[in-house]
Motif scaffolding. Structure first.
Motif, PDB file in Angstrom:
ATOM      1  N   THR A  23      17.009  64.187  -8.754  1.00 22.69           N
ATOM      2  CA  THR A  23      17.994  63.165  -8.399  1.00 22.69           C
ATOM      3  C   THR A  23      19.103  63.754  -7.536  1.00 22.69           C
ATOM      4  N   ARG A  32      17.667  64.739  -4.023  1.00 23.23           N
ATOM      5  CA  ARG A  32      17.449  63.575  -3.160  1.00 23.23           C
ATOM      6  C   ARG A  32      18.768  63.016  -2.652  1.00 23.23           C
ATOM      7  N   ARG A  33      19.774  63.031  -3.490  1.00 24.88           N
ATOM      8  CA  ARG A  33      21.082  62.541  -3.075  1.00 24.88           C
ATOM      9  C   ARG A  33      21.648  63.425  -1.952  1.00 24.88           C
ATOM     10  N   GLY A  35       7.717  58.179  -4.972  1.00 28.81           N
ATOM     11  CA  GLY A  35       7.883  59.531  -4.444  1.00 28.81           C
ATOM     12  C   GLY A  35       7.633  60.620  -5.470  1.00 28.81           C
ATOM     13  N   ASP A  46      10.839  58.035 -12.194  1.00 26.22           N
ATOM     14  CA  ASP A  46      10.758  57.069 -11.104  1.00 26.22           C
ATOM     15  C   ASP A  46       9.573  57.474 -10.237  1.00 26.22           C
ATOM     16  N   ARG A  86      16.142  60.990   0.266  1.00 27.06           N
ATOM     17  CA  ARG A  86      15.096  60.609  -0.685  1.00 27.06           C
ATOM     18  C   ARG A  86      13.690  60.929  -0.191  1.00 27.06           C
ATOM     19  N   GLU A  87      13.457  60.805   1.106  1.00 27.01           N
ATOM     20  CA  GLU A  87      12.102  60.965   1.631  1.00 27.01           C
ATOM     21  C   GLU A  87      11.835  62.364   2.181  1.00 27.01           C
TER      22      GLU A  87
END
Length: 279
Positions: A102, A105-106, A143, A140, A110-111
């Protein structure tokens, strides 16, 4: 859960020296660690995998879809290794990884990287069990894929990653290892333990996503270099953030260089004009 003594792990880009625990885990009530998992040899085998290209092994995910690891080429891949019937270390390590992913990605986008959790228990880690594990852990799955495979495919994958494990009563004893692969499928870094510092995980990904050095003088390359320099870990906040102060300093420094260059160029031109005037 059985833990071994502290062992040195690679320093992160911020020159943070980390002494990480290498947990060798099975059931919470397991007895002494299996002598076949000598901590020194386990670490040596794991570190020997660095730089190794992971093969295009075929796995089956929690939705029952067959895929090849070659499908992940083109961006970094985080590979965590668990077995779904574990009731202690694997869930704990997964929860910590969720928090780390998390944050990464922040900070990085994210990708920019993918995540794959591999269940290495070929008999029990069925698609249904993997889906149940994902649900129980609150993963989640956008991804983040969960997968397993047949014994041959898993054995080949684990060998590529330098992952050590042995069967134990009621489960497995194994090194707690998360691997980071680069865009070409090579092992770039291993992260050890179920409670590793966030920097140990994010810094290698930052290096892969933005590049340690400027790849080119293109706008994209320069922007990536700026992002690399300005994405920092804030100890006060306990997370990564973008430092606009660094960006401003770089901008002011760049303008100063341009201004200095303009002054020097004007002075040089003035000198040349004076030299060309007739005496």
């Amino acid at each position: 859960m059985i833990r071994r003594a502290r062992a040195p792990v690679r320093a992160v880009a911020l020159c943070l020296a980390v002494a990480a625990l290498l947990p060798v885990s099975a059931r919470a009530d397991a007895g002494p660690a299996d002598p076949r998992l000598d901590p020194r040899k386990v670490l040596e085998m794991s570190e020997a995998a660095l730089g190794r290209e992971v093969g295009a092994h075929r796995l089956i995910d929690s939705q029952g879809r067959v895929f090849s690891l070659a499908a992940y080429r083109g961006r970094p891949l985080v590979v965590s290794l668990v077995y779904t019937s574990c009731s202690s270390v694997c869930p704990t390590a997964t929860q910590h990884l969720i928090g780390a992913v998390t944050q990464a990605r922040r900070a990085l986008g994210r990708e920019t990287f993918a995540v794959l959790t591999v269940g290495f228990d070929a008999r029990r880690d069925t698609p249904k069990q993997l889906a149940s594990f994902a649900s129980a852990q609150g993963i989640d799955t956008a991804g983040w894929r969960l997968a397993s495979g047949d014994e041959a495919s898993l054995a080949a994958l684990l060998a590529d990653l330098g992952f050590s494990y042995v069967a134990a009563a009621g489960g497995f004893e194994h090194i707690t290892q998360t691997s980071i692969l680069d865009a070409d499928g090579r092992v770039y870094r291993h992260v050890y333990g179920d409670d590793f510092p966030i920097q140990v995980f994010v810094e290698p990904l930052k290096e892969l996503v933005f590049g340690v050095v400027t790849r080119s003088l293109s706008m994209t390359g320069l922007v990536d270099r700026l992002k690399f320099l300005c994405t920092i870990y804030d100890a006060n906040l306990g997370r990564y953030r973008t430092s606009y102060a660094i960006a401003l300093g770089i901008g002011i420094g760049g303008l100063s260089l341009v201004a200095t260059g303009a002054v020097l160029l004007a002075a040089w031109r003035q000198t040349r004009r004076q030299e060309r005037r007739p005496a």
